[in-house]
Design a protein around this motif. Structure first.
Motif, PDB file in Angstrom:
ATOM      1  N   GLY A   1       9.652  -3.413  12.573  1.00 31.15           N
ATOM      2  CA  GLY A   1       8.980  -2.749  11.473  1.00 31.15           C
ATOM      3  C   GLY A   1       8.996  -1.244  11.566  1.00 31.15           C
ATOM      4  O   GLY A   1       8.937  -0.553  10.540  1.00 31.15           O
ATOM      5  N   ALA A   2       9.070  -0.697  12.806  1.00 28.50           N
ATOM      6  CA  ALA A   2       9.068   0.755  12.985  1.00 28.50           C
ATOM      7  C   ALA A   2      10.282   1.423  12.338  1.00 28.50           C
ATOM      8  O   ALA A   2      10.267   2.633  12.110  1.00 28.50           O
ATOM      9  N   ALA A   3      11.318   0.648  12.039  1.00 28.25           N
ATOM     10  CA  ALA A   3      12.481   1.215  11.347  1.00 28.25           C
ATOM     11  C   ALA A   3      12.123   1.652   9.931  1.00 28.25           C
ATOM     12  O   ALA A   3      12.830   2.461   9.326  1.00 28.25           O
ATOM     13  N   ILE A   4      10.992   1.154   9.413  1.00 23.82           N
ATOM     14  CA  ILE A   4      10.519   1.525   8.077  1.00 23.82           C
ATOM     15  C   ILE A   4       9.227   2.328   8.164  1.00 23.82           C
ATOM     16  O   ILE A   4       9.087   3.375   7.520  1.00 23.82           O
ATOM     17  N   ALA A   5       8.274   1.853   8.956  1.00 23.93           N
ATOM     18  CA  ALA A   5       6.976   2.524   9.073  1.00 23.93           C
ATOM     19  C   ALA A   5       6.287   2.052  10.347  1.00 23.93           C
ATOM     20  O   ALA A   5       6.476   0.912  10.788  1.00 23.93           O
ATOM     21  N   MET A   6       5.472   2.922  10.928  1.00 24.31           N
ATOM     22  CA  MET A   6       4.714   2.558  12.116  1.00 24.31           C
ATOM     23  C   MET A   6       3.470   1.768  11.722  1.00 24.31           C
ATOM     24  O   MET A   6       2.942   1.894  10.621  1.00 24.31           O
ATOM     25  N   GLY A   7       3.022   0.930  12.648  1.00 28.21           N
ATOM     26  CA  GLY A   7       1.754   0.233  12.475  1.00 28.21           C
ATOM     27  C   GLY A   7       1.780  -0.971  11.565  1.00 28.21           C
ATOM     28  O   GLY A   7       0.733  -1.398  11.072  1.00 28.21           O
TER      29      GLY A   7
ATOM     30  N   ALA B   1       0.858  -1.194   0.000  1.00 25.37           N
ATOM     31  CA  ALA B   1       0.000   0.000   0.000  1.00 25.37           C
ATOM     32  C   ALA B   1       0.886   1.234   0.000  1.00 25.37           C
ATOM     33  O   ALA B   1       1.762   1.387   0.859  1.00 25.37           O
ATOM     34  N   MET B   2       0.676   2.123  -0.971  1.00 29.39           N
ATOM     35  CA  MET B   2       1.397   3.393  -1.045  1.00 29.39           C
ATOM     36  C   MET B   2       2.907   3.212  -0.954  1.00 29.39           C
ATOM     37  O   MET B   2       3.609   3.951  -0.281  1.00 29.39           O
ATOM     38  N   GLY B   3       3.409   2.193  -1.650  1.00 33.93           N
ATOM     39  CA  GLY B   3       4.846   1.978  -1.681  1.00 33.93           C
ATOM     40  C   GLY B   3       5.406   1.213  -0.504  1.00 33.93           C
ATOM     41  O   GLY B   3       6.593   0.908  -0.485  1.00 33.93           O
ATOM     42  N   LEU B   4       4.576   0.883   0.502  1.00 33.71           N
ATOM     43  CA  LEU B   4       5.029   0.097   1.653  1.00 33.71           C
ATOM     44  C   LEU B   4       4.748  -1.371   1.392  1.00 33.71           C
ATOM     45  O   LEU B   4       3.648  -1.741   0.976  1.00 33.71           O
ATOM     46  N   ARG B   5       5.739  -2.213   1.638  1.00 35.33           N
ATOM     47  CA  ARG B   5       5.601  -3.652   1.429  1.00 35.33           C
ATOM     48  C   ARG B   5       5.758  -4.376   2.762  1.00 35.33           C
ATOM     49  O   ARG B   5       6.669  -4.067   3.536  1.00 35.33           O
ATOM     50  N   VAL B   6       4.882  -5.363   2.998  1.00 35.94           N
ATOM     51  CA  VAL B   6       4.978  -6.205   4.192  1.00 35.94           C
ATOM     52  C   VAL B   6       4.725  -7.643   3.767  1.00 35.94           C
ATOM     53  O   VAL B   6       3.665  -7.965   3.227  1.00 35.94           O
ATOM     54  N   VAL B   7       5.700  -8.520   3.981  1.00 32.11           N
ATOM     55  CA  VAL B   7       5.578  -9.936   3.671  1.00 32.11           C
ATOM     56  C   VAL B   7       5.750 -10.725   4.958  1.00 32.11           C
ATOM     57  O   VAL B   7       6.715 -10.517   5.704  1.00 32.11           O
ATOM     58  N   GLY B   8       4.815 -11.616   5.242  1.00 34.39           N
ATOM     59  CA  GLY B   8       4.894 -12.431   6.448  1.00 34.39           C
ATOM     60  C   GLY B   8       5.796 -13.633   6.272  1.00 34.39           C
ATOM     61  O   GLY B   8       5.785 -14.300   5.229  1.00 34.39           O
ATOM     62  N   LEU B   9       6.594 -13.917   7.305  1.00 34.91           N
ATOM     63  CA  LEU B   9       7.364 -15.152   7.400  1.00 34.91           C
ATOM     64  C   LEU B   9       6.654 -16.046   8.412  1.00 34.91           C
ATOM     65  O   LEU B   9       6.475 -15.654   9.568  1.00 34.91           O
ATOM     66  N   HIS B  10       6.260 -17.225   7.986  1.00 39.02           N
ATOM     67  CA  HIS B  10       5.481 -18.130   8.831  1.00 39.02           C
ATOM     68  C   HIS B  10       6.324 -19.338   9.210  1.00 39.02           C
ATOM     69  O   HIS B  10       7.031 -19.905   8.366  1.00 39.02           O
ATOM     70  N   LEU B  11       6.229 -19.748  10.467  1.00 38.02           N
ATOM     71  CA  LEU B  11       6.935 -20.926  10.950  1.00 38.02           C
ATOM     72  C   LEU B  11       5.964 -21.781  11.743  1.00 38.02           C
ATOM     73  O   LEU B  11       5.256 -21.274  12.622  1.00 38.02           O
ATOM     74  N   GLU B  12       5.920 -23.069  11.424  1.00 36.64           N
ATOM     75  CA  GLU B  12       5.065 -24.010  12.149  1.00 36.64           C
ATOM     76  C   GLU B  12       5.894 -25.172  12.668  1.00 36.64           C
ATOM     77  O   GLU B  12       6.717 -25.739  11.937  1.00 36.64           O
TER      78      GLU B  12
END
Length: 308
Positions: free
Chosen positions: A228-234, A183-194
């Protein structure tokens, strides 16, 4: 007696990932002979990183592309578009690889009407394997598909391939990356571990990351930041690390966070990320496709217990 309507066989290029299954054959320069069923027309387009489309089947109801027609086939089953492509994956390297292929089903003008992603596990060195990818049902009123192309290929050593389902790896844990959110140039990809093993699995801290280029060589000049706050809050990955003990069937979540801002300089794209869940863990190579722009930084969140 009503005769079945004909189906046309049309060559095309392909790039859509789908689950691969088939018979392995020695990899050769041409490599299509054993992989192509007798009644199918061959496709002469060059392979994309070892992946090529060998034939394409399009029902007669679709507009006829300007290409050589093949033999007649019966109508597709109800609920099936009948559009499919046969493909071959050849491993010319020296280690067993798992391939992920994206196939794009397009119109004559190049409009993409559907994508399919295929994972082809454990292709041995010097061997090839074949499979078929099907488009499935088209939306009502959709334009006719006339072509299939290979849109992209990633490949990782089979013993480092992510595993979301299937047999539990020897490490006792599954690790994979999701499709992410942008969204608006911000990328968030989850790393999942089970934890799919029999023993408890402990975590306390951040995953260790190695950024790799197309040749899976290290990418220099990118700072990896914690939180994550090093890039964006929330972003949901701001909390500091805390000890976790995962019992069988329990899961944890981390995240990769970045912006794709491009200013002065050369934009950096990182196709592969090798992940260590903790020191000494078995490495897993995921393919989030980091479009880091010219930011020069990537943030990673601390492991936390996954909701549910």
């Amino acid at each position: 007696m009503r005769r079945p309507r004909p189906r046309l066989l049309v060559p095309a290029a392909a790039l859509l990932l789908a689950t691969a299954c088939g018979t392995e054959h020695p990899a050769t320069g041409g490599g299509v002979g054993a992989a192509v069923p007798t009644p199918r027309a061959t496709v002469t387009d060059p392979p994309v990183d070892g992946v090529r489309i060998t034939s394409v089947t399009i029902p007669a109801a679709s507009p006829t592309p300007s290409a050589t027609l093949g033999p007649v086939h019966p109508d597709p089953l109800p609920g099936d578009s009948g559009i499919s492509a046969a493909y071959q994956v050849s491993n010319d390297g020296d280690e067993v690889m798992t391939y992920t292929v994206l196939f794009a089903f397009t119109t004559d003008t190049g409009e993409v009407m559907g994508n399919k992603k295929v994972t082809v596990p454990g292709v041995r060195a010097g061997r090839s394997t074949t499979g078929t990818v099907e488009l499935g049902v088209l939306a009502p009123g959709a334009s006719s598909v006339t072509r299939v192309k290979v849109a992209g290929v990633t490949k990782v050593p089979a013993d480092e391939a992510p595993t979301e389902t299937g047999a539990c790896p020897a490490s006792g844990v599954r690790l994979w990356a999701d499709a992410g959110d942008a969204a608006m140039g911000l990328r968030v990809v989850g790393l999942h571990l089970e934890n799919c093993g029999k023993r408890d699995y402990t975590l306390d801290g951040y995953p260790s990351l190695s950024l790799l280029d197309d040749g899976r060589e290290p990418v220099d000049g990118i700072r990896i930041l914690h939180g994550g706050a090093a890039i964006a809050m929330g972003t949901g990955f701001d909390d500091p690390p805390s000890p976790l003990v995962l019992k069988h069937g329990e899961a944890a979540l981390s995240g990769l966070i970045w912006r794709n801002t491009t200013l002065a300089g050369t934009a950096v794209n990182v196709p592969y990320v090798r992940v260590l869940a903790k020191p000494g863990a078995t490495p897993v190579t995921v393919t989030p496709g980091l479009d880091l722009g010219t930011t020069g930084k990537l943030a990673v969140g601390a492991w936390k217990r996954a909701d549910g």
